[in-house]
Motif scaffolding. Structure first.
Motif, PDB file in Angstrom:
ATOM      1  N   SER A  82       0.828  -1.217   0.000  1.00 43.06           N
ATOM      2  CA  SER A  82       0.000   0.000   0.000  1.00 43.06           C
ATOM      3  C   SER A  82       0.857   1.259   0.000  1.00 43.06           C
ATOM      4  O   SER A  82       0.524   2.235  -0.670  1.00 43.06           O
ATOM      5  CB  SER A  82      -0.928   0.000   1.217  1.00 43.06           C
ATOM      6  OG  SER A  82      -1.824  -1.071   1.142  1.00 43.06           O
ATOM      7  N   SER A  86       0.774   3.837  -3.080  1.00 42.31           N
ATOM      8  CA  SER A  86       0.154   5.129  -2.790  1.00 42.31           C
ATOM      9  C   SER A  86       1.128   6.273  -2.588  1.00 42.31           C
ATOM     10  O   SER A  86       0.736   7.434  -2.711  1.00 42.31           O
ATOM     11  CB  SER A  86      -0.734   5.022  -1.549  1.00 42.31           C
ATOM     12  OG  SER A  86       0.045   4.762  -0.400  1.00 42.31           O
ATOM     13  N   LYS A  87       2.393   5.989  -2.292  1.00 39.22           N
ATOM     14  CA  LYS A  87       3.306   7.069  -1.917  1.00 39.22           C
ATOM     15  C   LYS A  87       4.630   7.108  -2.669  1.00 39.22           C
ATOM     16  O   LYS A  87       5.283   8.140  -2.703  1.00 39.22           O
ATOM     17  CB  LYS A  87       3.618   6.990  -0.407  1.00 39.22           C
ATOM     18  CG  LYS A  87       2.419   7.187   0.488  1.00 39.22           C
ATOM     19  CD  LYS A  87       1.902   8.591   0.379  1.00 39.22           C
ATOM     20  CE  LYS A  87       0.722   8.836   1.300  1.00 39.22           C
ATOM     21  NZ  LYS A  87       0.160  10.175   1.064  1.00 39.22           N
ATOM     22  N   ARG A  95      -0.681   6.616 -10.448  1.00 44.14           N
ATOM     23  CA  ARG A  95      -1.616   7.531  -9.777  1.00 44.14           C
ATOM     24  C   ARG A  95      -1.880   8.797 -10.573  1.00 44.14           C
ATOM     25  O   ARG A  95      -2.894   9.466 -10.362  1.00 44.14           O
ATOM     26  CB  ARG A  95      -1.061   7.910  -8.400  1.00 44.14           C
ATOM     27  CG  ARG A  95      -0.890   6.742  -7.454  1.00 44.14           C
ATOM     28  CD  ARG A  95      -0.388   7.196  -6.093  1.00 44.14           C
ATOM     29  NE  ARG A  95       0.821   7.994  -6.124  1.00 44.14           N
ATOM     30  CZ  ARG A  95       2.061   7.509  -6.109  1.00 44.14           C
ATOM     31  NH1 ARG A  95       2.265   6.212  -6.048  1.00 44.14           N
ATOM     32  NH2 ARG A  95       3.101   8.326  -6.149  1.00 44.14           N
ATOM     33  N   LEU A 128      -6.079   5.765  -4.345  1.00 38.21           N
ATOM     34  CA  LEU A 128      -4.686   5.533  -4.737  1.00 38.21           C
ATOM     35  C   LEU A 128      -3.680   6.361  -3.954  1.00 38.21           C
ATOM     36  O   LEU A 128      -2.502   6.003  -3.895  1.00 38.21           O
ATOM     37  CB  LEU A 128      -4.509   5.796  -6.237  1.00 38.21           C
ATOM     38  CG  LEU A 128      -5.175   4.788  -7.159  1.00 38.21           C
ATOM     39  CD1 LEU A 128      -4.981   5.200  -8.617  1.00 38.21           C
ATOM     40  CD2 LEU A 128      -4.644   3.391  -6.918  1.00 38.21           C
ATOM     41  N   ALA A 129      -4.105   7.458  -3.348  1.00 40.11           N
ATOM     42  CA  ALA A 129      -3.190   8.302  -2.578  1.00 40.11           C
ATOM     43  C   ALA A 129      -3.241   7.990  -1.083  1.00 40.11           C
ATOM     44  O   ALA A 129      -2.555   8.638  -0.296  1.00 40.11           O
ATOM     45  CB  ALA A 129      -3.509   9.781  -2.822  1.00 40.11           C
ATOM     46  N   CYS A 130      -4.026   7.006  -0.685  1.00 35.03           N
ATOM     47  CA  CYS A 130      -4.240   6.698   0.733  1.00 35.03           C
ATOM     48  C   CYS A 130      -3.802   5.269   1.048  1.00 35.03           C
ATOM     49  O   CYS A 130      -4.514   4.319   0.699  1.00 35.03           O
ATOM     50  CB  CYS A 130      -5.719   6.891   1.076  1.00 35.03           C
ATOM     51  SG  CYS A 130      -6.151   6.367   2.749  1.00 35.03           S
ATOM     52  N   PRO A 131      -2.651   5.105   1.714  1.00 31.15           N
ATOM     53  CA  PRO A 131      -2.217   3.741   2.019  1.00 31.15           C
ATOM     54  C   PRO A 131      -3.190   2.996   2.932  1.00 31.15           C
ATOM     55  O   PRO A 131      -3.338   1.783   2.819  1.00 31.15           O
ATOM     56  CB  PRO A 131      -0.857   3.929   2.685  1.00 31.15           C
ATOM     57  CG  PRO A 131      -0.828   5.345   3.134  1.00 31.15           C
ATOM     58  CD  PRO A 131      -1.723   6.111   2.209  1.00 31.15           C
ATOM     59  N   LEU A 134      -5.918   1.646   0.672  1.00 32.94           N
ATOM     60  CA  LEU A 134      -5.444   0.541  -0.172  1.00 32.94           C
ATOM     61  C   LEU A 134      -5.206  -0.739   0.615  1.00 32.94           C
ATOM     62  O   LEU A 134      -5.214  -1.831   0.030  1.00 32.94           O
ATOM     63  CB  LEU A 134      -4.153   0.947  -0.881  1.00 32.94           C
ATOM     64  CG  LEU A 134      -4.314   1.860  -2.079  1.00 32.94           C
ATOM     65  CD1 LEU A 134      -2.953   2.313  -2.581  1.00 32.94           C
ATOM     66  CD2 LEU A 134      -5.075   1.169  -3.188  1.00 32.94           C
TER      67      LEU A 134
END
Length: 182
Positions: A82, A86-87, A95, A128-131, A134
């Motif tokens: 994740s 996401s990061k 993303r 997609l930007a939030c672990p 996800l």
């Protein structure tokens, strides 16, 4: 409007749609929350889980009985997968259609905000930007991996779990260096 027998099915549908929109507006308040996009993502998630579950039952696949080790490795692997998705800067092309760059994040990470050009794009961008968001999808993929292909799943999960452990060691080493340097 309606007959003497009451409202038509079309009128019932219109009233229901109006009521749902009104509830969504009350919920959102002044915030831009893509409730319709969230509903689509939830529908996709539950459809996939249903299809994979039905396929497992139809094929006679046994449900996994994960050991404590499997649970720990799944947690570590889901966390790492994740975070990477996401990061990580190198996964930003995945993303990019749904987010916009907002600046650097933690070590080897970036911060991004969801694009808001549509409810779906906004919801997918948030996912997609939030672990944390996800993690549910990652855990689900690993659980079904244990159902359909336990050996390869344990290999992949173990690799991501080891990578998560290595990251924590890197951070601990950097902190120890900082403390040693005063």
């Amino acid at each position: 409007m309606g007959t003497s027998e009451g409202p038509s099915p079309k009128e019932h549908a219109e009233r229901a749609v109006h009521a749902v929109k009104q509830e969504a507006a009350i919920y959102r308040g002044e915030e831009d929350r893509p409730l319709g996009g969230y509903a689509v993502l939830m529908s996709i998630y539950f459809t996939l889980v249903g299809l994979l579950s039905a396929g497992a039952v139809r094929r006679g696949r046994p449900l996994p009985r994960p050991s404590a080790g499997d649970l720990v490795v799944t947690a570590l692997a889901s966390h790492k997968f994740s975070r990477i998705l996401s990061k990580s800067a190198v996964t930003s092309p995945v993303r990019a259609p749904f987010t916009r760059f907002d600046g650097p994040g933690g070590p080897a990470e970036v911060m991004e905000q969801p694009r808001k050009s549509s409810r779906i794009r906004h919801a997918v961008g948030e996912l997609l930007a939030c672990p944390f968001c996800l993690d549910l999808w990652a855990v689900t993929a690993l659980v079904f991996g244990l159902v359909y292909a336990p050996g390869p799943t344990r290999l992949v999960a173990g690799s991501f779990g080891a990578l998560a452990g290595a990251d924590f060691l890197q951070l601990a080493y950097a902190k120890a260096q900082q403390m040693a340097e005063g």
